[in-house]
Design an enzyme around this catalytic site. Structure first.
Site, PDB file in Angstrom:
ATOM      1  N   ASN A   1       3.407   0.563 -18.490  1.00  0.00           N
ATOM      2  CA  ASN A   1       4.255   1.453 -17.690  1.00  0.00           C
ATOM      3  C   ASN A   1       3.384   2.444 -16.922  1.00  0.00           C
ATOM      4  O   ASN A   1       2.500   3.077 -17.509  1.00  0.00           O
ATOM      5  CB  ASN A   1       5.212   2.234 -18.604  1.00  0.00           C
ATOM      6  CG  ASN A   1       6.131   1.312 -19.378  1.00  0.00           C
ATOM      7  OD1 ASN A   1       6.950   0.626 -18.820  1.00  0.00           O
ATOM      8  ND2 ASN A   1       5.964   1.302 -20.691  1.00  0.00           N
TER       9      ASN A   1
ATOM     10  N   TYR B   1      12.991  -9.930 -13.144  1.00  0.00           N
ATOM     11  CA  TYR B   1      11.692  -9.393 -12.715  1.00  0.00           C
ATOM     12  C   TYR B   1      10.560 -10.030 -13.522  1.00  0.00           C
ATOM     13  O   TYR B   1       9.532 -10.434 -12.972  1.00  0.00           O
ATOM     14  CB  TYR B   1      11.692  -7.871 -12.902  1.00  0.00           C
ATOM     15  CG  TYR B   1      10.426  -7.185 -12.438  1.00  0.00           C
ATOM     16  CD1 TYR B   1      10.173  -7.034 -11.083  1.00  0.00           C
ATOM     17  CD2 TYR B   1       9.503  -6.671 -13.346  1.00  0.00           C
ATOM     18  CE1 TYR B   1       9.018  -6.397 -10.638  1.00  0.00           C
ATOM     19  CE2 TYR B   1       8.356  -6.041 -12.921  1.00  0.00           C
ATOM     20  CZ  TYR B   1       8.120  -5.898 -11.561  1.00  0.00           C
ATOM     21  OH  TYR B   1       6.974  -5.271 -11.129  1.00  0.00           O
TER      22      TYR B   1
ATOM     23  N   GLY C   1       3.488   1.678  -1.932  1.00  0.00           N
ATOM     24  CA  GLY C   1       3.973   1.895  -3.289  1.00  0.00           C
ATOM     25  C   GLY C   1       2.985   2.711  -4.097  1.00  0.00           C
ATOM     26  O   GLY C   1       1.857   2.972  -3.663  1.00  0.00           O
ATOM     27  N   MET C   2       3.402   3.124  -5.270  1.00  0.00           N
ATOM     28  CA  MET C   2       2.538   3.950  -6.118  1.00  0.00           C
ATOM     29  C   MET C   2       1.243   3.226  -6.477  1.00  0.00           C
ATOM     30  O   MET C   2       0.158   3.808  -6.396  1.00  0.00           O
ATOM     31  CB  MET C   2       3.293   4.338  -7.386  1.00  0.00           C
ATOM     32  CG  MET C   2       2.466   5.167  -8.355  1.00  0.00           C
ATOM     33  SD  MET C   2       3.423   5.748  -9.764  1.00  0.00           S
ATOM     34  CE  MET C   2       3.899   4.195 -10.528  1.00  0.00           C
TER      35      MET C   2
ATOM     36  N   LYS D   1       7.355 -12.390 -12.274  1.00  0.00           N
ATOM     37  CA  LYS D   1       5.962 -12.034 -12.547  1.00  0.00           C
ATOM     38  C   LYS D   1       5.237 -13.136 -13.326  1.00  0.00           C
ATOM     39  O   LYS D   1       4.053 -13.404 -13.085  1.00  0.00           O
ATOM     40  CB  LYS D   1       5.894 -10.701 -13.297  1.00  0.00           C
ATOM     41  CG  LYS D   1       6.255  -9.504 -12.430  1.00  0.00           C
ATOM     42  CD  LYS D   1       5.302  -9.360 -11.263  1.00  0.00           C
ATOM     43  CE  LYS D   1       5.585  -8.157 -10.393  1.00  0.00           C
ATOM     44  NZ  LYS D   1       4.665  -8.081  -9.237  1.00  0.00           N
TER      45      LYS D   1
ATOM     46  N   LEU E   1      -0.873  -8.457  -9.516  1.00  0.00           N
ATOM     47  CA  LEU E   1      -0.478  -7.426 -10.467  1.00  0.00           C
ATOM     48  C   LEU E   1       0.925  -7.690 -10.990  1.00  0.00           C
ATOM     49  O   LEU E   1       1.872  -7.814 -10.212  1.00  0.00           O
ATOM     50  CB  LEU E   1      -0.546  -6.048  -9.819  1.00  0.00           C
ATOM     51  CG  LEU E   1      -1.976  -5.509  -9.704  1.00  0.00           C
ATOM     52  CD1 LEU E   1      -2.111  -4.567  -8.524  1.00  0.00           C
ATOM     53  CD2 LEU E   1      -2.376  -4.813 -10.981  1.00  0.00           C
ATOM     54  N   GLY E   2       1.048  -7.794 -12.304  1.00  0.00           N
ATOM     55  CA  GLY E   2       2.334  -8.048 -12.937  1.00  0.00           C
ATOM     56  C   GLY E   2       2.855  -6.824 -13.644  1.00  0.00           C
ATOM     57  O   GLY E   2       2.785  -5.711 -13.127  1.00  0.00           O
ATOM     58  N   SER E   3       3.349  -7.024 -14.861  1.00  0.00           N
ATOM     59  CA  SER E   3       3.967  -5.941 -15.619  1.00  0.00           C
ATOM     60  C   SER E   3       4.003  -6.317 -17.089  1.00  0.00           C
ATOM     61  O   SER E   3       4.041  -7.500 -17.441  1.00  0.00           O
ATOM     62  CB  SER E   3       5.393  -5.721 -15.108  1.00  0.00           C
ATOM     63  OG  SER E   3       6.180  -5.027 -16.046  1.00  0.00           O
ATOM     64  N   SER E   4       4.048  -5.319 -17.947  1.00  0.00           N
ATOM     65  CA  SER E   4       4.108  -5.583 -19.390  1.00  0.00           C
ATOM     66  C   SER E   4       5.429  -6.226 -19.810  1.00  0.00           C
ATOM     67  O   SER E   4       5.537  -6.765 -20.913  1.00  0.00           O
ATOM     68  CB  SER E   4       3.902  -4.285 -20.174  1.00  0.00           C
ATOM     69  OG  SER E   4       4.882  -3.329 -19.819  1.00  0.00           O
ATOM     70  N   CYS E   5       6.437  -6.210 -18.919  1.00  0.00           N
ATOM     71  CA  CYS E   5       7.732  -6.812 -19.272  1.00  0.00           C
ATOM     72  C   CYS E   5       7.677  -8.335 -19.304  1.00  0.00           C
ATOM     73  O   CYS E   5       8.654  -8.988 -19.665  1.00  0.00           O
ATOM     74  CB  CYS E   5       8.823  -6.345 -18.325  1.00  0.00           C
ATOM     75  SG  CYS E   5       8.703  -7.048 -16.674  1.00  0.00           S
TER      76      CYS E   5
ATOM     77  N   HIS F   1       0.816  -1.238   0.000  1.00  0.00           N
ATOM     78  CA  HIS F   1       0.000   0.000   0.000  1.00  0.00           C
ATOM     79  C   HIS F   1       0.835   1.267   0.000  1.00  0.00           C
ATOM     80  O   HIS F   1       0.325   2.351  -0.294  1.00  0.00           O
ATOM     81  CB  HIS F   1      -0.941   0.005   1.206  1.00  0.00           C
ATOM     82  CG  HIS F   1      -0.258   0.310   2.515  1.00  0.00           C
ATOM     83  ND1 HIS F   1       0.551  -0.613   3.150  1.00  0.00           N
ATOM     84  CD2 HIS F   1      -0.251   1.423   3.291  1.00  0.00           C
ATOM     85  CE1 HIS F   1       1.020  -0.083   4.270  1.00  0.00           C
ATOM     86  NE2 HIS F   1       0.554   1.149   4.373  1.00  0.00           N
TER      87      HIS F   1
ATOM     88  N   TRP G   1      18.954   8.860 -21.552  1.00  0.00           N
ATOM     89  CA  TRP G   1      19.516   7.552 -21.915  1.00  0.00           C
ATOM     90  C   TRP G   1      18.923   7.028 -23.216  1.00  0.00           C
ATOM     91  O   TRP G   1      17.724   7.141 -23.461  1.00  0.00           O
ATOM     92  CB  TRP G   1      19.208   6.546 -20.807  1.00  0.00           C
ATOM     93  CG  TRP G   1      20.239   6.492 -19.724  1.00  0.00           C
ATOM     94  CD1 TRP G   1      20.956   7.542 -19.230  1.00  0.00           C
ATOM     95  CD2 TRP G   1      20.654   5.335 -18.996  1.00  0.00           C
ATOM     96  NE1 TRP G   1      21.792   7.113 -18.233  1.00  0.00           N
ATOM     97  CE2 TRP G   1      21.624   5.767 -18.064  1.00  0.00           C
ATOM     98  CE3 TRP G   1      20.298   3.995 -19.030  1.00  0.00           C
ATOM     99  CZ2 TRP G   1      22.248   4.883 -17.183  1.00  0.00           C
ATOM    100  CZ3 TRP G   1      20.908   3.117 -18.143  1.00  0.00           C
ATOM    101  CH2 TRP G   1      21.884   3.555 -17.244  1.00  0.00           C
TER     102      TRP G   1
ATOM    103  N   LYS H   1      14.980  14.993 -13.873  1.00  0.00           N
ATOM    104  CA  LYS H   1      16.080  15.564 -14.674  1.00  0.00           C
ATOM    105  C   LYS H   1      15.744  16.954 -15.199  1.00  0.00           C
ATOM    106  O   LYS H   1      16.547  17.885 -15.106  1.00  0.00           O
ATOM    107  CB  LYS H   1      16.387  14.635 -15.855  1.00  0.00           C
ATOM    108  CG  LYS H   1      17.340  13.508 -15.540  1.00  0.00           C
ATOM    109  CD  LYS H   1      17.782  12.805 -16.818  1.00  0.00           C
ATOM    110  CE  LYS H   1      18.861  11.784 -16.534  1.00  0.00           C
ATOM    111  NZ  LYS H   1      19.407  11.199 -17.760  1.00  0.00           N
TER     112      LYS H   1
ATOM    113  N   HIS I   1      12.007   4.678 -12.873  1.00  0.00           N
ATOM    114  CA  HIS I   1      11.597   4.391 -14.245  1.00  0.00           C
ATOM    115  C   HIS I   1      11.750   5.653 -15.100  1.00  0.00           C
ATOM    116  O   HIS I   1      11.984   6.744 -14.591  1.00  0.00           O
ATOM    117  CB  HIS I   1      10.146   3.899 -14.277  1.00  0.00           C
ATOM    118  CG  HIS I   1       9.985   2.519 -13.740  1.00  0.00           C
ATOM    119  ND1 HIS I   1       9.486   2.254 -12.480  1.00  0.00           N
ATOM    120  CD2 HIS I   1      10.252   1.308 -14.290  1.00  0.00           C
ATOM    121  CE1 HIS I   1       9.457   0.944 -12.286  1.00  0.00           C
ATOM    122  NE2 HIS I   1       9.914   0.348 -13.361  1.00  0.00           N
TER     123      HIS I   1
END
Length: 313
Positions: A166, A137, A14-15, A141, A106-110, A12, A203, A188, A180
């Site tokens: 993302n 990672y 985390g974002m 996932k 909850l996972g990730s698109s990666c 909770h 980058w 920056k 990220h």
């Protein structure tokens, strides 16, 4: 989910977890259970089991994870694999043994192959080689998705998986090395503006395409799926729209109000060439995002100013 049902949000602070908590509270849910990492080490099977036995949550949002950008993913490869495997395994198993009605992982698109066709359909999982820089990672996932499927197959658990694109928004991580791309750019450009720097170095080549979803939109989608989706297959959550890193940098530059130049350092890794989610399944279930990228970046920058700049003064 009923308004008084006990709901545990893992992660909770985390974002993502924070956005889910905010949105549940906004919707009138009153029985939300949380623990900080100091109070409960999710990597400890015994600790997680004792927590579930004591609290007996009816619903679980599994948003806890060790996360970071390309540099963090590639540097802390063992930690990213071990920590994430332990967190998800402990929570998913404890949810089963303690009779949780429904769990969302909850996972990730990666999780999708590096060179998968675009946009990324749910069916593309495990059809090719992963991007090396975030492979640990991604493997963790994928294991979480397969755990949910296996517990459904063997025990009949109503465990579902959602794969966000993302993310960015309130409560994001702005660490100079471990963040990220979008929060890194916000920091920056802000620092360059404050220091009157003539140029900002970004980058990579600026050519990779990326999709971004505001975290509170994700939270709405998660709650919607908890109410309306109970199938085995994972569901993508995104906008279905992407842009180049170069265009993203120009947009962040505009929002922050920086007037210098942008320089791309092509010696740094680009990562996956493109990661666009196919969100036709989610849209077909009746949910669509509503925060535009520029609106979301303005909200995120406001949060950055409030929490990081003001706090530093």
């Amino acid at each position: 989910m009923q308004k008084g049902d006990k709901i545990y949000i893992a992660g909770h602070r985390g974002m993502v977890g924070g956005a889910i908590k905010r949105n549940l509270e906004k919707e009138g849910y009153t029985n939300i259970v949380t623990r900080t990492s100091g109070e409960l080490d999710l990597r400890s099977q015994a600790a997680v089991q004792l927590f579930f036995e004591a609290e007996k949550p009816a619903y679980v949002f599994l948003a806890a994870a060790k996360v970071g950008g390309i540099m963090a993913n590639n540097t802390y490869r063992a930690e990213f694999l071990y920590d994430n495997l332990m967190i998800e395994t402990n929570i998913i198993h404890a949810a089963y043994t303690n009779g949780v009605k429904k769990l969302m992982f909850l996972g990730s698109s990666c999780i999708y192959p590096k060179l998968a066709p675009q946009p990324l359909k749910e069916d593309y999982l495990l059809t090719g080689t992963l991007e090396y820089t975030n492979e640990p990672y991604a493997i963790a996932k994928i294991a979480g998705i397969k755990l949910c499927e296996a517990y459904r197959d063997q025990y009949g658990c109503n465990f579902i998986s959602a794969m966000p694109t993302n993310l960015y928004g309130v409560g994001d991580n702005y660490h100079p090395q471990n963040s990220h791309v979008l929060p890194a750019l916000i920091r920056k450009f802000h620092e360059a503006r404050e220091n009157s720097a003539p140029a900002v170095t970004v980058w990579g080549s600026g050519k990779p395409m990326r999709e971004f979803l505001y975290a509170d939109d994700l939270a709405e989608a998660c709650i919607y799926l908890m109410q309306h989706y109970s199938e085995k297959q994972l569901v993508n959550i995104g906008t279905g729209e992407d842009l180049t890193i170069k265009d993203l940098a120009e947009l962040v530059k505009k929002v922050v109000g920086y007037t210098g130049e942008i320089v791309f350092d092509a010696s740094k890794p680009d990562g996956t060439p493109r990661k666009l989610m196919d969100v036709s399944k989610l849209n077909g279930l009746g949910w669509k995002h509503h925060t535009t990228l520029e609106e979301g970046i303005k909200l995120a920058y406001g949060d950055f100013l409030a929490k990081h700049v003001t706090a530093a003064v």
